[in-house]
Scaffold this active site. Structure first.
Site, short mmCIF file in Angstrom:
data_model
loop_
_atom_site.label_atom_id
_atom_site.label_comp_id
_atom_site.label_asym_id
_atom_site.label_seq_id
_atom_site.Cartn_x
_atom_site.Cartn_y
_atom_site.Cartn_z
N GLY A 1 -12.99 -4.12 -0.12
CA GLY A 1 -14.39 -3.62 -0.12
C GLY A 1 -14.81 -2.81 -1.11
N GLY B 1 -7.72 -7.78 -1.35
CA GLY B 1 -7.91 -8.74 -0.56
C GLY B 1 -7.16 -9.96 -0.57
CE LYS C 1 -19.52 -16.23 6.62
NZ LYS C 1 -19.62 -15.27 7.87
NE ARG D 1 -4.42 -1.54 1.52
CZ ARG D 1 -5.17 -2.34 2.33
NH1 ARG D 1 -5.17 -2.13 3.70
NH2 ARG D 1 -6.37 -2.65 1.72
P1 AMP Z 1 -13.73 -14.07 1.42
O1 AMP Z 1 -13.43 -12.86 2.54
O2 AMP Z 1 -15.37 -14.11 1.46
O3 AMP Z 1 -13.41 -13.49 -0.06
O4 AMP Z 1 -13.25 -15.47 1.71
C1 AMP Z 1 -11.65 -15.60 1.90
C2 AMP Z 1 -11.65 -16.89 2.52
O5 AMP Z 1 -12.34 -17.87 2.09
C3 AMP Z 1 -10.25 -17.36 2.52
O6 AMP Z 1 -9.60 -17.21 4.09
C4 AMP Z 1 -10.13 -18.81 2.24
O7 AMP Z 1 -9.42 -19.67 3.13
C5 AMP Z 1 -11.60 -19.22 2.41
N1 AMP Z 1 -12.23 -20.40 1.43
C6 AMP Z 1 -12.20 -20.44 0.29
N2 AMP Z 1 -12.52 -21.57 0.17
C7 AMP Z 1 -13.15 -22.28 1.10
C8 AMP Z 1 -13.55 -23.47 1.01
N3 AMP Z 1 -13.86 -24.34 0.38
N4 AMP Z 1 -14.10 -23.95 2.52
C9 AMP Z 1 -13.70 -22.84 3.65
N5 AMP Z 1 -13.05 -21.73 3.33
C10 AMP Z 1 -12.83 -21.40 2.10
#
Ligand code: AMP
Length: 395
Positions: free
Chosen positions: A375, A352, A198, A36
């Protein structure tokens, strides 16, 4: 862009107040990733080249909730910036008040100073006008270069704009150009890739993207929720039960545009050394097992779609890439993006985790753009107008 940028105003002899995003990861006093800081250098070098009276930098770091938190001091950033910028950088313990005034007055002509964390004051996150006015007193013009906070209406990026001519820095301009152009006039085929943990946080972005893209590739944990919505038993996989209805609605509306994995790497525990198997996405996940990555057939299928794309936007890892045993899917996609970039496509990585994954794969230099704001880039992809961008002075 119909907004003013740093190139549209006179900076010579001016006190130039700059909102940067120095929200860096810290381990004690050590900055573990200077991305950054480096991202702000082009704007700072440009401003210094215009021979300003002074350059006054402000940023937040972490979430101190309006109180002074020693661990969230920006003090370690000043020497790191000085080294990268090859220019002295002074530091002052407060971003407003007599101490800040004295430090600013003591600056030599052309001096650079970094103010302490703006979020040590409750007025920052509340976008308090009095606090914004005090910040504004430091400068003659205001340059906003903090894309990472552009989706927040805070005093140091939005409130302040009521008091000073406000222009975009080069980083903010670049972020807007890449993301807005991709969304407004994408070269087609336009492919979006979404992953991460999610579905729930990304329903709006999925809806918005489905209206714009030719294909939406879905992997990572969020794919599990879609599979569960189709009635597949996902056993111990991460599934968001409360998002099943939304997932069903999205699947119905999207039709063939939304592409799910064809195979998955499953494990008998959430551990790097867990036993693992590959299964087809048509099979149930056995009891006690969970899906932690997309499989090689999915990487190949997704790569085939990506290979012919002219614009690709990616947000969210394809698996638990933090564990090497489940990083292959994410790294495989990063390679596919690097390959299609070499063929002339525009490839954009939302900030991210996907940015970290591309860096980790050593492919950061081989994609078109890695956003500095997770974000903020998601909200732009949702089609939202960002307060930090709205606040810029019109051309
Ligand atoms: P997000 O902040 O929603 O983009 O999520 C990122 C996180 O999702 C990372 O820390 C990954 O380890 C997790 N992630 C990705 N695929 C999976 C999965 N199949 N099961 C559990 N966690 C996951």
């Amino acid at each position: 862009m119909n907004k003013m940028t740093v190139r549209d105003i006179e900076l010579r002899g001016k006190r130039v107040l700059v909102r940067v995003d120095f929200n860096v990861p810290l381990d004690g006093n050590t900055i573990t990733d200077t991305t950054r800081i480096r991202a702000a250098l082009p704007t700072l070098q440009y401003i210094l080249g215009c021979e300003p009276q002074a350059v006054i930098l402000m940023s937040h770091l972490g979430r101190p909730q309006g109180e002074r938190v020693a661990e969230l001091s920006l003090a370690p950033v000043a020497p790191a910036l000085a080294e990268l910028l090859r220019h002295d950088v002074a530091f002052t313990d407060d971003c407003i008040g007599s101490e800040a005034e004295a430090a600013l007055n003591a600056l030599p002509r052309g001096g650079v100073i970094l103010l302490e964390n703006t979020r040590f004051h409750p007025g920052e996150s509340k976008n308090d006008n009095q606090f914004a006015a005090k910040l504004a007193e430091h400068g003659d013009v205001f340059v906003n270069d903090a894309f990472g906070t552009a989706h927040r209406a805070h005093a140091s990026n939005v409130g302040i704009a009521a008091h000073l001519t406000t222009v975009a820095g080069l980083l903010l301009e670049k972020e807007i150009n890449y993301l807005a152009t991709a969304l407004e006039q994408p070269q087609r085929p336009f492919v979006a890739i979404l992953g991460g943990a999610k579905v729930s946080g990304k329903i709006d972005v999925i809806d918005a993207l489905l209206g714009k893209v030719d294909r939406l590739l879905v992997g990572g944990g969020m794919a599990n929720t879609f599979f569960a919505a189709q009635g597949r038993d996902m056993a111990d996989s991460l599934v968001e039960t409360e998002a099943l209805d939304s997932a069903r609605n999205i699947l119905d509306a999207a039709g063939a545009k939304l592409v799910l994995p064809v195979d998955q790497r499953i494990a008998n525990a959430f551990r790097d050394d867990a036993a693992q198997e590959l299964i087809a996405a048509t099979a149930d996940v056995p009891a006690g097992w969970q899906s932690l990555d997309i499989g090689p057939a999915t990487v190949a299928a997704f790569a085939q779609v990506i290979q012919v794309a002219k614009t690709v936007v990616w947000n969210g890892p394809m698996g638990v890439f933090e564990m090497p045993a489940f990083a292959a899917g994410t790294v495989g996609l990063a390679r596919a993006l690097a390959d299609v970039t070499a063929k002339g496509a525009t490839t954009i990585i939302g900030g991210g985790d996907s940015a970290a994954a591309v860096e980790q794969a050593g492919l950061a230099a081989r994609v078109s753009h890695i956003s500095t704001g997770g974000g903020a880039s998601l909200e732009l992809l949702e089609g939202k107008a960002l307060p930090g961008i709205i606040a810029l002075s019109d051309l």
